[in-house]
Design a protein around this motif. Structure first.
Motif, PDB file in Angstrom:
ATOM      1  N   LEU A   1       3.832   6.761   7.643  1.00 38.88           N
ATOM      2  CA  LEU A   1       2.950   6.785   8.817  1.00 38.88           C
ATOM      3  C   LEU A   1       1.529   6.348   8.457  1.00 38.88           C
ATOM      4  O   LEU A   1       0.901   5.571   9.173  1.00 38.88           O
ATOM      5  N   CYS A   2       1.041   6.847   7.326  1.00 43.98           N
ATOM      6  CA  CYS A   2      -0.294   6.437   6.876  1.00 43.98           C
ATOM      7  C   CYS A   2      -0.320   4.955   6.528  1.00 43.98           C
ATOM      8  O   CYS A   2      -1.295   4.257   6.811  1.00 43.98           O
ATOM      9  N   GLY A   3       0.747   4.463   5.927  1.00 43.46           N
ATOM     10  CA  GLY A   3       0.836   3.043   5.600  1.00 43.46           C
ATOM     11  C   GLY A   3       0.806   2.180   6.840  1.00 43.46           C
ATOM     12  O   GLY A   3       0.157   1.128   6.863  1.00 43.46           O
ATOM     13  N   ALA A   4       1.502   2.606   7.890  1.00 40.45           N
ATOM     14  CA  ALA A   4       1.484   1.855   9.148  1.00 40.45           C
ATOM     15  C   ALA A   4       0.074   1.835   9.744  1.00 40.45           C
ATOM     16  O   ALA A   4      -0.392   0.799  10.228  1.00 40.45           O
ATOM     17  N   ALA A   5      -0.608   2.966   9.695  1.00 42.28           N
ATOM     18  CA  ALA A   5      -1.978   3.032  10.225  1.00 42.28           C
ATOM     19  C   ALA A   5      -2.919   2.155   9.402  1.00 42.28           C
ATOM     20  O   ALA A   5      -3.738   1.416   9.968  1.00 42.28           O
TER      21      ALA A   5
ATOM     22  N   TRP B   1       0.836  -1.197   0.000  1.00 45.03           N
ATOM     23  CA  TRP B   1       0.000   0.000   0.000  1.00 45.03           C
ATOM     24  C   TRP B   1       0.878   1.257   0.000  1.00 45.03           C
ATOM     25  O   TRP B   1       0.623   2.203  -0.745  1.00 45.03           O
ATOM     26  N   THR B   2       1.913   1.244   0.844  1.00 46.60           N
ATOM     27  CA  THR B   2       2.796   2.398   0.927  1.00 46.60           C
ATOM     28  C   THR B   2       3.541   2.615  -0.391  1.00 46.60           C
ATOM     29  O   THR B   2       3.639   3.747  -0.882  1.00 46.60           O
ATOM     30  N   ALA B   3       4.041   1.532  -0.972  1.00 44.63           N
ATOM     31  CA  ALA B   3       4.749   1.642  -2.252  1.00 44.63           C
ATOM     32  C   ALA B   3       3.813   2.153  -3.342  1.00 44.63           C
ATOM     33  O   ALA B   3       4.203   2.993  -4.169  1.00 44.63           O
ATOM     34  N   TRP B   4       2.586   1.668  -3.368  1.00 48.26           N
ATOM     35  CA  TRP B   4       1.618   2.122  -4.375  1.00 48.26           C
ATOM     36  C   TRP B   4       1.309   3.610  -4.207  1.00 48.26           C
ATOM     37  O   TRP B   4       1.256   4.358  -5.193  1.00 48.26           O
TER      38      TRP B   4
ATOM     39  N   GLY C   1       3.903  10.311  -7.050  1.00 48.10           N
ATOM     40  CA  GLY C   1       4.962  10.777  -7.925  1.00 48.10           C
ATOM     41  C   GLY C   1       5.948  11.721  -7.270  1.00 48.10           C
ATOM     42  O   GLY C   1       6.906  12.152  -7.884  1.00 48.10           O
ATOM     43  N   SER C   2       5.743  12.051  -6.013  1.00 46.31           N
ATOM     44  CA  SER C   2       6.635  12.958  -5.306  1.00 46.31           C
ATOM     45  C   SER C   2       7.402  12.168  -4.244  1.00 46.31           C
ATOM     46  O   SER C   2       6.795  11.505  -3.406  1.00 46.31           O
ATOM     47  N   PHE C   3       8.723  12.240  -4.300  1.00 44.02           N
ATOM     48  CA  PHE C   3       9.535  11.490  -3.355  1.00 44.02           C
ATOM     49  C   PHE C   3      10.293  12.416  -2.411  1.00 44.02           C
ATOM     50  O   PHE C   3      11.428  12.144  -2.035  1.00 44.02           O
ATOM     51  N   SER C   4       9.658  13.500  -2.014  1.00 39.45           N
ATOM     52  CA  SER C   4      10.274  14.393  -1.028  1.00 39.45           C
ATOM     53  C   SER C   4      10.268  13.695   0.333  1.00 39.45           C
ATOM     54  O   SER C   4       9.479  12.776   0.582  1.00 39.45           O
ATOM     55  N   SER C   5      11.138  14.129   1.211  1.00 39.32           N
ATOM     56  CA  SER C   5      11.254  13.466   2.514  1.00 39.32           C
ATOM     57  C   SER C   5       9.961  13.593   3.329  1.00 39.32           C
ATOM     58  O   SER C   5       9.567  12.643   4.012  1.00 39.32           O
TER      59      SER C   5
ATOM     60  N   ILE D   1       7.710  10.356   4.661  1.00 40.52           N
ATOM     61  CA  ILE D   1       7.391  10.178   6.077  1.00 40.52           C
ATOM     62  C   ILE D   1       5.888  10.096   6.287  1.00 40.52           C
ATOM     63  O   ILE D   1       5.398   9.219   7.003  1.00 40.52           O
ATOM     64  N   ILE D   2       5.141  10.992   5.670  1.00 38.85           N
ATOM     65  CA  ILE D   2       3.688  10.989   5.824  1.00 38.85           C
ATOM     66  C   ILE D   2       3.085   9.696   5.284  1.00 38.85           C
ATOM     67  O   ILE D   2       2.241   9.068   5.922  1.00 38.85           O
ATOM     68  N   LEU D   3       3.539   9.262   4.109  1.00 41.28           N
ATOM     69  CA  LEU D   3       3.004   8.022   3.535  1.00 41.28           C
ATOM     70  C   LEU D   3       3.409   6.797   4.339  1.00 41.28           C
ATOM     71  O   LEU D   3       2.633   5.843   4.444  1.00 41.28           O
TER      72      LEU D   3
END
Length: 71
Positions: A40-44, A19-22, A28-32, A36-38
């Motif tokens: 954290l959202c992926g973990a949730a 899910w996080t990778a998708w 399309g944005s790989f900023s830090s 981090i946000i994705l």
């Protein structure tokens, strides 16, 4: 880790990673900050998926309910 829950926990980890990778690929944005946000959202999302699947499997009788497990 109890044995009956091991495949479910492994599935939740795989689901979280996919899910996080998708979401990272889709945004399309790989900023830090985005990573981090994705993460954290992926973990949730992975945790919620695990809880939902565990509840469903207990409901279907595929896992023992907490009340029925020996201590």
């Amino acid at each position: 880790m109890s044995r009956p829950l091991l495949p479910l926990k492994a599935g939740a980890i795989v689901f979280t990673l996919l899910w996080t990778a998708w979401m990272m690929w889709w945004s399309g944005s790989f900023s830090s900050a985005n990573v981090i946000i994705l993460a954290l959202c992926g973990a949730a999302v992975g945790y919620l998926w695990y809880r939902a699947m565990r509840w469903q499997f207990e409901r279907m009788g595929m896992l023992q309910r907490r009340e029925d497990r020996p201590d």
